[in-house]
Design an enzyme around this catalytic site. Sequence first.
Site: not given
Length: 251
Positions: A51, A53, A111, A204
């Site tokens: 998933r 963000d 990522y 993040r």
Amino acid sequence: MRNLKFVLEYDGSRYFGFQRQKKQATIQAAFEEAASRFFNRKIKITAASGRTDTGAHAVHQVVNLKIKTFRTSDQILKGMNHFLPRDIAVRQVTEEVAGFHARYDVKDKTYEYRIWNQEVRSPLLPPDVYHFNRVLDLKAMRRAVCALTGRHDFKAFCGAQGLERGERGKRGTVRTLKKAVILKSGPFIRIRFQADGFLNHMVRNMVGTLLEVGTGKRRAGDIGKILLSGDRRHAGAAVPAKGLVLTEVRY
């Protein structure tokens, strides 16, 4: 019954993440709506690799769908892209073995967080780049990012939602960060992470902490202490989702 694997690319700026939500625009909802129109029946995906963000992006999100159809992969690719909105595209369609699962079969994911590090923002920046206008000490940041690699309990970098659901599974909040590098080309900085899995807001939160190292707010040596603390309050503030991009999923 065929098991189809789709590789998706999307600009997540106007979506509330990947996973379907009530009364909110999501990538999953847009994909399933397009698939329902193309296949002329109600469609729900079997699984997704993960998933993303709210506001985050992907160049290699993977979903799989089990369906009876005689259409070729090329026909499905073209048909899906006809019905999808312009900020979502199917890059590839392949047929997998019956047992393939887009989430459970993942070996690792990558990522990337993209930063434009210049005093003045550029109006021509793409939507997947975060403008950060303070001078950064990249040497200190690279020392810090090395301390994040390896197998650790990343609870201190896990978002509140992840902690509330206990990051279900045997691993809990333990993950193996296989690679972590910081790349720079002019004012453009990319912070890339490859791991066997990521916690809620983990990337993040790590990037936010690295930026604090880069601006001198904390030292590179603090990373080990943060990991050992297991306390989210000891890590830096999360950076905005707009610079976050899922770039690779390996099986």
